[in-house]
Write a protein that holds these residues in place. Structure first.
Motif, PDB file in Angstrom:
ATOM      1  N   ASP A  27      -9.885   0.906  -1.322  1.00  0.00           N
ATOM      2  CA  ASP A  27      -8.792   0.750  -2.282  1.00  0.00           C
ATOM      3  C   ASP A  27      -7.442   0.908  -1.587  1.00  0.00           C
ATOM      4  O   ASP A  27      -6.521   0.120  -1.836  1.00  0.00           O
ATOM      5  CB  ASP A  27      -8.926   1.790  -3.400  1.00  0.00           C
ATOM      6  CG  ASP A  27      -7.759   1.729  -4.376  1.00  0.00           C
ATOM      7  OD1 ASP A  27      -7.666   0.750  -5.142  1.00  0.00           O
ATOM      8  OD2 ASP A  27      -6.917   2.651  -4.343  1.00  0.00           O
ATOM      9  N   GLN A  30      -6.567  -2.208   0.317  1.00  0.00           N
ATOM     10  CA  GLN A  30      -6.115  -3.300  -0.536  1.00  0.00           C
ATOM     11  C   GLN A  30      -4.699  -3.059  -1.044  1.00  0.00           C
ATOM     12  O   GLN A  30      -3.886  -3.981  -1.131  1.00  0.00           O
ATOM     13  CB  GLN A  30      -7.075  -3.487  -1.709  1.00  0.00           C
ATOM     14  CG  GLN A  30      -8.422  -4.059  -1.310  1.00  0.00           C
ATOM     15  CD  GLN A  30      -8.286  -5.369  -0.537  1.00  0.00           C
ATOM     16  OE1 GLN A  30      -7.605  -6.297  -0.984  1.00  0.00           O
ATOM     17  NE2 GLN A  30      -8.927  -5.448   0.620  1.00  0.00           N
ATOM     18  N   ARG A  31      -4.375  -1.809  -1.370  1.00  0.00           N
ATOM     19  CA  ARG A  31      -3.016  -1.493  -1.810  1.00  0.00           C
ATOM     20  C   ARG A  31      -2.025  -1.699  -0.662  1.00  0.00           C
ATOM     21  O   ARG A  31      -0.866  -2.059  -0.897  1.00  0.00           O
ATOM     22  CB  ARG A  31      -2.949  -0.049  -2.323  1.00  0.00           C
ATOM     23  CG  ARG A  31      -3.866   0.308  -3.473  1.00  0.00           C
ATOM     24  CD  ARG A  31      -3.519  -0.383  -4.772  1.00  0.00           C
ATOM     25  NE  ARG A  31      -4.004  -1.762  -4.849  1.00  0.00           N
ATOM     26  CZ  ARG A  31      -5.286  -2.102  -5.039  1.00  0.00           C
ATOM     27  NH1 ARG A  31      -6.237  -1.192  -5.141  1.00  0.00           N
ATOM     28  NH2 ARG A  31      -5.625  -3.378  -5.114  1.00  0.00           N
ATOM     29  N   THR A 305      -0.574   6.581  -6.614  1.00  0.00           N
ATOM     30  CA  THR A 305      -1.744   5.836  -6.094  1.00  0.00           C
ATOM     31  C   THR A 305      -1.326   4.492  -5.504  1.00  0.00           C
ATOM     32  O   THR A 305      -1.932   3.454  -5.756  1.00  0.00           O
ATOM     33  CB  THR A 305      -2.840   5.637  -7.169  1.00  0.00           C
ATOM     34  OG1 THR A 305      -2.334   4.809  -8.232  1.00  0.00           O
ATOM     35  CG2 THR A 305      -3.315   6.969  -7.709  1.00  0.00           C
TER      36      THR A 305
END
Length: 459
Positions: A27, A30-31, A305
């Motif tokens: 994750d 990808q961010r 996040t």
């Protein structure tokens, strides 16, 4: 013109030991791609490339590099640069530790004890080079597809030059700091070697050095530091996972910027110790006739996040550093356009991606590398060269070994009853032979078909 790079270090593909860590780290990766796309877009142009200062993999295994290649391809697409435009150097995790035998341990211990007296004779022989570089087999094959050659008898490699203005260029120099790494290396015990300490010098060209370990990890750091301080303008490193920025004023009109990267995927997460990367902009500062480097440090924010600007890292420093650049001053001044009256013109300056002229053929294994004079070639020839390099990258990254061999048979490069295993360098030679035979379109069609099958689209 501005040259924009996304700078990564210590990505550690294959590091995760359980599925939960895989999900969390994937994750974040990808961010990172999303964040890099947005930040590069804010600069008004496309990136010139990606810089990776080592530890792409965690255990130096082939499958880790396959995953890394796919992710780097996504990142390159997001920031608008060619997938082949990746500058990389090896780190200690890019070494396959399963290949460190007892004899290799003994020889490495001798090199650490006696230095160049042992290292130089090893590097002067093919057997010695095979002995030292055998631990990097998977990394070497991966890096070659980006023209970041590894095995050069202990010498540095060049990533080619990048022109920022007429007669004002930067040149990437890649060092292998992991050459004598073993399983557990203590700070101050590694050796760069004489062949990597002597940096080139050229009028109008400032050197950007890429290396995994910071200077304090080397026995010969004092000698290396002398060359770096007097020949290089920027030193970018990784390994320690904690970012640092320092500008040394060597003498009047001569600076050295030292940038130590944080880890893109650290081995553990804690306060202040998390996912990090940088966006770097290199440009010619007309007023000072100097190299200017702008650093946009990006760090993971658990609360949001996502990635955000790391103002703590800058610690009050200006994000744009103008460096005393004596090599620029040795060349004639560029012809520049009249200054724009910013009080009247409110248009944002156009930022174009700067292309990197490949290194000279003597410094690379690739048939597709051009000499520095190739920068003057017609645009259509440059484009064809890049297409062939991208085709090579796809061939070795998208096809597993068995499918590559089947393709080589179908394309007539090898007989169908061939016994034994082809190593990567032989496959590369066969691939280049097929290109010379005019089979590039056939290779492209084969790759497109394989990609369609993976998607389940075979109509």
């Amino acid at each position: 013109m501005k040259a924009i790079f996304v700078h990564l270090s210590d990505i550690h593909f294959g590091q995760e030991k359980n599925g939960g860590d895989v999900v969390v780290n994937e994750d974040a990766k990808q961010r990172l791609i999303e964040d890099a796309r947005e930040e590069v877009a804010k600069l008004g142009g496309k990136a010139s490339g990606v810089i990776v200062t080592g530890d792409i993999a965690y255990s130096g295994k082939e499958h880790e590099y396959r995953n890394a290649g796919a992710w780097l391809g996504e990142l390159a697409d997001a920031i608008g640069c060619e997938r082949v435009k990746v500058q990389m150097v090896p780190g200690n995790h890019d070494m396959d530790r399963d290949k460190i035998s007892v004899p290799i341990e003994c020889v490495l211990a001798q090199v650490r004890e006696k230095g160049d007296a042992i290292l130089d004779p090893l590097l002067d022989s093919d057997e010695g080079c095979d002995f030292l570089y055998g631990r990097f087999e998977a990394y070497r094959d991966f890096a070659l597809d980006y023209e970041c050659e590894l095995d050069l008898n202990g010498q540095m490699s060049s990533g080619g030059r990048l022109e920022l203005a007429e007669g004002r260029s930067i040149k990437f120099v890649r060092l292998n700091s992991a050459l004598i790494c073993s399983r557990n290396d203590a700070e101050g015990t590694l050796i760069l070697g004489k062949r990597q300490r002597v940096l080139p010098q050229e009028d109008g060209v400032e050197i950007i050095v890429l290396v995994h370990h910071p200077l304090n990890w080397f026995q010969d750091s004092a000698t290396a530091r002398n060359y770096l301080r007097n020949r290089a303008r920027v030193l970018i490193s990784g390994h320690e996972h904690f970012p640092k920025l320092q500008v040394d004023s060597v003498e009047a009109g001569r600076d050295l910027l030292l940038l130590a990267a944080g880890a893109t995927n650290p081995d553990y997460l804690a306060e202040g110790y998390t996912y990090k990367y940088n966006i770097l902009v290199f440009e010619w500062d007309e007023d000072a006739d100097a190299l200017a480097v702008t650093i946009n440090p990006r760090t993971w924010d658990d609360g949001l996040t996502r990635f955000r600007r790391d103002d703590v890292f800058l610690d009050g420093r200006a994000e744009r550093q103008v460096l005393g650049s004596p090599n620029f001053h040795r060349a004639p001044l560029p012809a520049v356009a009249p200054p724009v009256d910013r009080a009247v013109s409110h248009e944002a300056p156009e930022v174009k991606p700067v292309d990197i002229a490949p290194a000279a053929a003597s410094q690379t294994d690739s048939t597709f590398a051009a000499s520095d004079s190739a920068a003057q070639a017609p645009a259509i020839e440059q484009s064809a060269t890049l297409d062939q390099r991208l085709l090579q990258l796809r061939f070795f990254q998208e096809l597993p070994e068995g499918e590559r061999l089947k393709a080589l048979v179908n394309l007539g490069a090898i007989p169908g009853d061939l016994k034994g295993r082809l190593d990567h360098s032989m496959e590369r030679r066969l691939f280049r032979m097929l290109i010379k035979q005019g089979k590039a379109r056939a290779i492209e069609a084969l790759l497109d078909l394989a990609e369609a099958k993976k998607r389940g689209d075979t109509q």
